[in-house]
Structure formats: C-alpha cells, structure tokens
Design an enzyme around this catalytic site. Sequence first.
Site, PDB file in Angstrom:
ATOM      1  N   ASP A   1     -12.677 -16.652 -29.153  1.00 52.92           N
ATOM      2  CA  ASP A   1     -13.755 -15.486 -29.009  1.00 52.92           C
ATOM      3  C   ASP A   1     -13.623 -14.783 -27.917  1.00 52.92           C
ATOM      4  O   ASP A   1     -13.676 -15.323 -26.739  1.00 52.92           O
ATOM      5  CB  ASP A   1     -15.027 -16.138 -29.462  1.00 52.92           C
ATOM      6  CG  ASP A   1     -16.117 -14.730 -29.363  1.00 52.92           C
ATOM      7  OD1 ASP A   1     -16.046 -14.295 -30.263  1.00 52.92           O
ATOM      8  OD2 ASP A   1     -16.754 -14.736 -28.345  1.00 52.92           O
TER       9      ASP A   1
ATOM     10  N   TYR B   1     -15.729  -8.147 -22.148  1.00 52.50           N
ATOM     11  CA  TYR B   1     -15.545  -9.167 -21.280  1.00 52.50           C
ATOM     12  C   TYR B   1     -14.902  -8.609 -20.250  1.00 52.50           C
ATOM     13  O   TYR B   1     -13.498  -8.656 -20.400  1.00 52.50           O
ATOM     14  CB  TYR B   1     -15.254 -10.570 -21.912  1.00 52.50           C
ATOM     15  CG  TYR B   1     -16.276 -10.967 -22.989  1.00 52.50           C
ATOM     16  CD1 TYR B   1     -17.371 -10.459 -22.947  1.00 52.50           C
ATOM     17  CD2 TYR B   1     -15.751 -11.999 -23.868  1.00 52.50           C
ATOM     18  CE1 TYR B   1     -18.407 -10.964 -24.051  1.00 52.50           C
ATOM     19  CE2 TYR B   1     -17.020 -12.545 -24.884  1.00 52.50           C
ATOM     20  CZ  TYR B   1     -18.019 -11.956 -24.864  1.00 52.50           C
ATOM     21  OH  TYR B   1     -18.755 -12.336 -25.911  1.00 52.50           O
TER      22      TYR B   1
HETATM   23  P1  NAP Z   1     -21.539 -21.538 -22.959  1.00 52.68           P
HETATM   24  O1  NAP Z   1     -20.558 -21.767 -23.689  1.00 52.68           O
HETATM   25  O2  NAP Z   1     -22.970 -22.317 -23.278  1.00 52.68           O
HETATM   26  O3  NAP Z   1     -21.590 -22.286 -21.126  1.00 52.68           O
HETATM   27  C1  NAP Z   1     -20.460 -22.104 -20.601  1.00 52.68           C
HETATM   28  C2  NAP Z   1     -20.678 -22.920 -19.057  1.00 52.68           C
HETATM   29  O4  NAP Z   1     -20.684 -24.204 -19.389  1.00 52.68           O
HETATM   30  C3  NAP Z   1     -19.544 -22.629 -18.066  1.00 52.68           C
HETATM   31  O5  NAP Z   1     -19.980 -22.655 -17.092  1.00 52.68           O
HETATM   32  C4  NAP Z   1     -18.595 -23.735 -18.482  1.00 52.68           C
HETATM   33  O6  NAP Z   1     -17.975 -24.208 -17.337  1.00 52.68           O
HETATM   34  C5  NAP Z   1     -19.680 -24.827 -18.734  1.00 52.68           C
HETATM   35  N1  NAP Z   1     -18.929 -25.888 -19.661  1.00 52.68           N
HETATM   36  C6  NAP Z   1     -18.225 -25.756 -20.608  1.00 52.68           C
HETATM   37  N2  NAP Z   1     -17.784 -27.059 -21.102  1.00 52.68           N
HETATM   38  C7  NAP Z   1     -18.244 -27.838 -20.252  1.00 52.68           C
HETATM   39  C8  NAP Z   1     -18.375 -29.213 -20.198  1.00 52.68           C
HETATM   40  N3  NAP Z   1     -17.697 -30.067 -21.001  1.00 52.68           N
HETATM   41  N4  NAP Z   1     -18.920 -29.874 -19.315  1.00 52.68           N
HETATM   42  C9  NAP Z   1     -19.580 -29.155 -18.307  1.00 52.68           C
HETATM   43  N5  NAP Z   1     -19.533 -27.858 -18.144  1.00 52.68           N
HETATM   44  C10 NAP Z   1     -18.912 -27.143 -19.272  1.00 52.68           C
HETATM   45  O7  NAP Z   1     -21.719 -20.170 -22.409  1.00 52.68           O
HETATM   46  P2  NAP Z   1     -21.249 -18.795 -22.789  1.00 52.68           P
HETATM   47  O8  NAP Z   1     -20.030 -18.527 -22.131  1.00 52.68           O
HETATM   48  O9  NAP Z   1     -22.221 -17.639 -22.424  1.00 52.68           O
HETATM   49  O10 NAP Z   1     -20.998 -18.768 -24.505  1.00 52.68           O
HETATM   50  C11 NAP Z   1     -19.954 -19.198 -25.030  1.00 52.68           C
HETATM   51  C12 NAP Z   1     -19.330 -18.116 -25.674  1.00 52.68           C
HETATM   52  O11 NAP Z   1     -19.904 -17.212 -26.833  1.00 52.68           O
HETATM   53  C13 NAP Z   1     -18.725 -16.898 -24.629  1.00 52.68           C
HETATM   54  O12 NAP Z   1     -17.815 -17.259 -23.513  1.00 52.68           O
HETATM   55  C14 NAP Z   1     -18.455 -15.768 -25.407  1.00 52.68           C
HETATM   56  O13 NAP Z   1     -17.385 -15.821 -25.821  1.00 52.68           O
HETATM   57  C15 NAP Z   1     -19.609 -15.960 -26.454  1.00 52.68           C
HETATM   58  N6  NAP Z   1     -20.709 -14.982 -26.365  1.00 52.68           N
HETATM   59  C16 NAP Z   1     -21.115 -13.952 -27.089  1.00 52.68           C
HETATM   60  C17 NAP Z   1     -22.151 -13.315 -27.048  1.00 52.68           C
HETATM   61  C18 NAP Z   1     -22.644 -12.132 -27.887  1.00 52.68           C
HETATM   62  O14 NAP Z   1     -23.298 -11.369 -27.667  1.00 52.68           O
HETATM   63  N7  NAP Z   1     -21.938 -12.170 -29.090  1.00 52.68           N
HETATM   64  C19 NAP Z   1     -23.180 -13.490 -25.840  1.00 52.68           C
HETATM   65  C20 NAP Z   1     -22.796 -14.591 -25.040  1.00 52.68           C
HETATM   66  C21 NAP Z   1     -21.666 -15.412 -25.139  1.00 52.68           C
HETATM   67  P3  NAP Z   1     -16.405 -23.843 -16.967  1.00 52.68           P
HETATM   68  O15 NAP Z   1     -16.050 -22.463 -17.372  1.00 52.68           O
HETATM   69  O16 NAP Z   1     -16.200 -23.897 -15.404  1.00 52.68           O
HETATM   70  O17 NAP Z   1     -15.259 -24.686 -17.500  1.00 52.68           O
END
Ligand code: NAP
Length: 286
Positions: free
Chosen positions: A52, A57
């Site tokens: 995604d 971004y």
């Molecule tokens: P998330 O996936 O809930 O959390 C990301 C964080 O968790 C990062 O700091 C990552 O660290 C850490 N992490 C991931 N796997 C881990 C593990 N196994 N152990 C420890 N830490 C871990 O947050 P998010 O990035 O907000 O959400 C995911 C995706 O959803 C986004 O990247 C984006 O593509 C999408 N999104 C969409 C919207 C929308 O409005 N449509 C809004 C927000 C997000 P590292 O990166 O250091 O590995």
Amino acid sequence: MTRATTTMRPFGSGGREVPVIGQGSWNIELADRAGAIAALRRGLDLGLLHIDTAEMYGSGRSEEIVGEAVAGRRDTVFLVSKVLPHNASKSGTLRACEQSLRRLRTDRLDCYLLHWRGSYPLEETFEAFETLKRDGKILSWGVSNFDVEDLEEALTLAPSDAIACNQVLYHLRERAIEHALLPFCAGQGIAVTAYSPFGQDDFPAPGSPGGRVLAEIAQAHGATPRQVALAFLTRNDAVFAIPKAARPVHVEENAGALSLALTPAEIGRINRAFPRGPKPRSLPML
Ligand code: NAP
C-alpha cells in the site's frame, strides 16, 4: 478456530485473491532507503504481496521506493496507491494516476483509492476511476476513510462490486469500525483494509494488562503479541491488514501472522482486554 490459516482471500467481490497481511509504506522514505527496500522485498519473499502506498506519502518518495522494491517482480505484487482529495477532480485523478504509475515504474495499479473525501463530487472521481479501468491503468478501485453514509452515497453512483475496498483505521485500541462499518462492508462484498494495525507506534506495552493477555496467547502458539494482534484484526473474512515495517526483522515477524489462527476462546480474551467501546459519532481516522 475462527480464522483457519487462510492466508489469501478475495479482495472485494469477484476480486483477486490477496494475502490477509500486506505492507504499508507511509513514512518509509524516512528510513534508510536500502534497508526499506530490503524490508519490502523480504516481505514479498514471505508472501506479503499487497503493498500500500499513496501519492501523499513523502510527496511521492514512498511510491518511488516501492517502485524500486517491486522492480522485476511486479506481476506477483498487489499494488495499491491513492489519489489525494484535492487532486480528485476527473482530470486531476487521471493526471495523479499517471504520476503515480511513473513513480512506481509500472503500467498499472491493482487498486486505486480515493484517500479520503474532499470537495470534488464523488461522481467525478469515480468517472475517472472507470476511465482508468477501461484503459487498463488500474484493475480495480476503492475508497478510504469512508463511513457508512459515505458508502451509501457511493453505492448510488457505482455498484458494490465496483468498489473493491474501504481502507480504514483499525487496531486493538480503535475498533470503532466493528459497530456498523465493518458489517456493512462485509455485507456489500467490499474489502476492509485495516490501516495502522499497530496503532502506529502505540502497540500495547508488554507489562500492561492487555499486553499480558497478548503475550500469554502468543506463548501458547509459539507466536508474538504483534502476530496475535494481526490474526485478531483479520479474523473477519472481509479484513486485510497492512502493517508498515521499514526493517526486515519486523517484516519477518509480521509475515508470521499469516499462518496464525486464534481459537474462539482466545478471541474472547482479546475482546475483553481491548473492548470495542461505544460507537463514536464520526469515523476515527489519522
Ligand atoms: P502501523 O503499521 O500501525 O505501525 C508502523 C510502526 O510499527 C513502525 O514504526 C514500524 O517500525 C513498527 N512495526 C512494524 N512491524 C513491527 C514489528 N513486527 N515489531 C515492532 N515494530 C513494528 O502504522 P501505519 O504506518 O500508520 O499504518 C500502516 C499503513 O497503513 C501505512 O504505512 C499506510 O500504508 C496505511 N495508512 C493509510 C491511511 C489512510 O488514511 N488510508 C492512514 C494511515 C496509514 P519500522 O518501520 O521501524 O519497522
């Protein structure tokens, strides 16, 4: 078992089979570039084929990194990007998609989403999506941050099998979608993609009451608390989760959730530890 170890399910009605766990990429451009690319590629090796991204971004830099990561293996990937609401006029959407395709070094997106609702009429954006679909530039389209009322309006403009997914905020401490939105989407055959499944950097601490429940369940499966969380979030047949991880070790842990199935008793314990709470007045979003 509530979710058998089904690692793939259709993405929306009649949609392609997609793994229940994918990879997010918001802020991935802030990490070490080579490491981030290695992490995305490791995820692909391990079956996290849904990637995604969005034009928003890093102002396109995330798409460029994803493009580099998928180079040479594009056909195995389920690639999703999003148009910003302020670009979502008919001509703006067509233009934004071309730019995303260029940054992603590909000729098509598997799914293209409206990032959230803005001031352009949905009709215009959806017309652009249909044009892009006819031209083979996107294979399906969907929405993000849409509540039930938004989807009801969308469904007056497009049949439910045209709307592949609704990408929304969903994690253990933010379960608002379970009240009405998730059942509505499931009933219409619209996939629900759970974003921020770890609450960004707000995963329950190991010593907290909820963290202890996750740890105990994890131990019973030889798994980790984050794998338990991902299995819980994807227990409904309509849901996919897209954790973002810029480190290969994190990706490896997340991929381990593909094969984890929780028992009804374990799901009950998680339900009690992280109650869904009352229905908020509006859909929570980041
Ligand atoms: P998330 O996936 O809930 O959390 C990301 C964080 O968790 C990062 O700091 C990552 O660290 C850490 N992490 C991931 N796997 C881990 C593990 N196994 N152990 C420890 N830490 C871990 O947050 P998010 O990035 O907000 O959400 C995911 C995706 O959803 C986004 O990247 C984006 O593509 C999408 N999104 C969409 C919207 C929308 O409005 N449509 C809004 C927000 C997000 P590292 O990166 O250091 O590995």
